[in-house]
Design an enzyme around this catalytic site. Structure first.
Site, short mmCIF file in Angstrom:
data_model
loop_
_atom_site.label_atom_id
_atom_site.label_comp_id
_atom_site.label_asym_id
_atom_site.label_seq_id
_atom_site.Cartn_x
_atom_site.Cartn_y
_atom_site.Cartn_z
N ARG A 67 0.83 -1.22 0.00
CA ARG A 67 0.00 0.00 0.00
C ARG A 67 0.86 1.27 0.00
O ARG A 67 0.54 2.26 -0.64
CB ARG A 67 -0.91 -0.03 1.24
CG ARG A 67 -2.00 1.02 1.24
CD ARG A 67 -2.85 0.97 2.50
NE ARG A 67 -3.36 -0.36 2.79
CZ ARG A 67 -4.36 -0.95 2.15
NH1 ARG A 67 -4.98 -0.32 1.18
NH2 ARG A 67 -4.75 -2.16 2.50
N ARG A 93 -9.68 1.70 -3.55
CA ARG A 93 -8.46 1.34 -2.82
C ARG A 93 -8.28 2.27 -1.63
O ARG A 93 -8.62 3.46 -1.71
CB ARG A 93 -7.23 1.47 -3.72
CG ARG A 93 -7.30 0.63 -4.96
CD ARG A 93 -7.23 -0.83 -4.63
NE ARG A 93 -7.37 -1.63 -5.84
CZ ARG A 93 -7.37 -2.96 -5.84
NH1 ARG A 93 -7.26 -3.63 -4.71
NH2 ARG A 93 -7.51 -3.63 -6.96
N ILE A 94 -7.74 1.71 -0.56
CA ILE A 94 -7.46 2.53 0.61
C ILE A 94 -6.04 3.07 0.47
O ILE A 94 -5.09 2.29 0.32
CB ILE A 94 -7.61 1.69 1.90
CG1 ILE A 94 -9.07 1.27 2.04
CG2 ILE A 94 -7.14 2.48 3.11
CD1 ILE A 94 -9.29 0.17 3.05
N LEU A 95 -5.92 4.38 0.49
CA LEU A 95 -4.59 4.98 0.37
C LEU A 95 -3.92 4.99 1.74
O LEU A 95 -4.58 5.10 2.78
CB LEU A 95 -4.71 6.41 -0.17
CG LEU A 95 -5.24 6.51 -1.61
CD1 LEU A 95 -5.41 7.97 -2.01
CD2 LEU A 95 -4.32 5.78 -2.60
N ASN A 109 -13.59 12.43 -0.21
CA ASN A 109 -14.16 11.13 -0.56
C ASN A 109 -15.69 11.19 -0.50
O ASN A 109 -16.26 11.94 0.29
CB ASN A 109 -13.66 10.07 0.42
CG ASN A 109 -14.15 8.67 0.07
OD1 ASN A 109 -14.11 8.26 -1.09
ND2 ASN A 109 -14.61 7.93 1.07
N HIS A 111 -19.07 8.71 0.11
CA HIS A 111 -19.43 7.39 0.64
C HIS A 111 -20.95 7.23 0.61
O HIS A 111 -21.68 8.14 1.03
CB HIS A 111 -18.92 7.27 2.09
CG HIS A 111 -19.21 5.94 2.67
ND1 HIS A 111 -18.49 4.81 2.33
CD2 HIS A 111 -20.16 5.53 3.56
CE1 HIS A 111 -18.99 3.77 2.97
NE2 HIS A 111 -20.00 4.18 3.72
N ASP A 143 -8.90 11.40 6.28
CA ASP A 143 -7.80 11.42 7.24
C ASP A 143 -7.17 10.03 7.29
O ASP A 143 -7.38 9.23 6.37
CB ASP A 143 -8.27 11.93 8.62
CG ASP A 143 -9.22 10.97 9.31
OD1 ASP A 143 -9.47 9.86 8.79
OD2 ASP A 143 -9.73 11.33 10.40
N ASP A 147 -12.94 6.04 5.94
CA ASP A 147 -14.30 6.60 6.02
C ASP A 147 -14.53 7.34 7.35
O ASP A 147 -15.57 7.19 8.00
CB ASP A 147 -15.36 5.48 5.85
CG ASP A 147 -15.32 4.87 4.46
OD1 ASP A 147 -14.87 5.55 3.52
OD2 ASP A 147 -15.73 3.70 4.31
C1 GRF Z 1 -20.63 5.75 -5.44
O1 GRF Z 1 -21.89 5.33 -5.03
C2 GRF Z 1 -19.77 6.18 -4.29
O2 GRF Z 1 -20.47 6.63 -3.19
C3 GRF Z 1 -19.04 4.92 -3.94
O3 GRF Z 1 -18.82 4.26 -5.15
C4 GRF Z 1 -19.83 4.63 -6.09
C5 GRF Z 1 -19.15 5.05 -7.36
O4 GRF Z 1 -20.04 5.20 -8.41
N1 GRF Z 1 -17.84 5.24 -3.18
P1 GRF Z 1 -19.58 5.90 -9.77
O5 GRF Z 1 -18.34 5.15 -10.27
O6 GRF Z 1 -19.30 7.33 -9.50
O7 GRF Z 1 -20.73 5.70 -10.71
#
Ligand code: GRF
Length: 206
Positions: A67, A93-95, A109, A111, A143, A147
């Site tokens: 990573r 991927r988790i950075l 990000n 979510h 951070d 998430d």
């Molecule tokens: C989104 O729903 C986002 O919240 C999640 O992954 C999805 C990506 O969708 N992290 P897209 O590739 O932007 O259509």
């Protein structure tokens, strides 16, 4: 001066598209997408970028031993395109912490759940299985923890009795596509203030 951002994607790129559209349509947007980077080839997000004339680069996860080296590589590529901000738009991927050290308070990000509930890769499914009546979207600064960083904006979505993961995700994405460009615009125009975990929007009454 526009804020140069790199958008990182792993999938269909519908959120990237919302940002591309806003950058095209809103002269006040304030951000310029200098590159779209992905961890894998052949995805919709890269096609959308190419269609919009934005440079792309695949930084393949499996080409790096760990990573740490992956994070350093993708940060180097983003910086090489002149980006000073990373927008994670469905980047799976988790950075490592090196990314936050390199772009402090400059990684955003999105979510598909109301954090701190349902972090991780299956936020939509986990909320549905848990039986919540309301879920939604969270956009936050990144951070060192997954998430977890300061929340910039959230929007709720009602879970319907007949919802499947797909139908719920579709309605969540509608909210994502509305909210993400707004957040990036506020950030790019220097309107977000962070104090501890609290983010305030200057000049916006909510
Ligand atoms: C989104 O729903 C986002 O919240 C999640 O992954 C999805 C990506 O969708 N992290 P897209 O590739 O932007 O259509």
């Amino acid at each position: 001066m526009e804020t140069p951002v790199a958008v990182l994607v792993s999938g269909s790129g519908s959120n990237l598209q919302a940002l591309i559209d806003e950058a095209r349509d809103d002269p006040e947007f304030g951000a310029r997408i200098v590159a779209v980077l992905s961890d894998r080839p052949g995805i919709g997000g890269l096609e959308r970028a190419e269609r919009a004339g934005i440079p792309t680069q695949v930084v393949a996860w499996q080409d790096y031993p760990d990573r740490h080296s992956y994070t350093t590589a993708i940060c180097d590529v983003a910086a090489g395109f002149g980006a000073d901000t990373l927008i994670l738009a469905g980047f799976m991927r988790i950075l490592g912490p090196e990314a936050v050290a390199r772009f402090p308070n400059r990684i955003i990000n999105i979510h598909p759940a109301l954090l701190p509930s349902f972090p991780g890769a299956h936020g939509v499914r986990d909320a549905l299985v848990y039986g919540v009546k309301v879920t939604g979207v969270t956009i936050h600064f990144v951070d060192e923890k997954v998430d977890h960083g300061p929340i910039i904006a959230q929007s709720s979505v009602t879970v319907l009795p007949e919802d499947t993961e797909e139908s719920l995700h579709r309605r969540i994405q509608r909210e994502e596509h509305r909210l993400f460009p707004e957040v990036v615009k506020a950030f790019a125009n220097g309107r977000l203030r962070i104090e501890g975990r609290s983010v305030s929007w200057e000049g916006v009454v909510s």
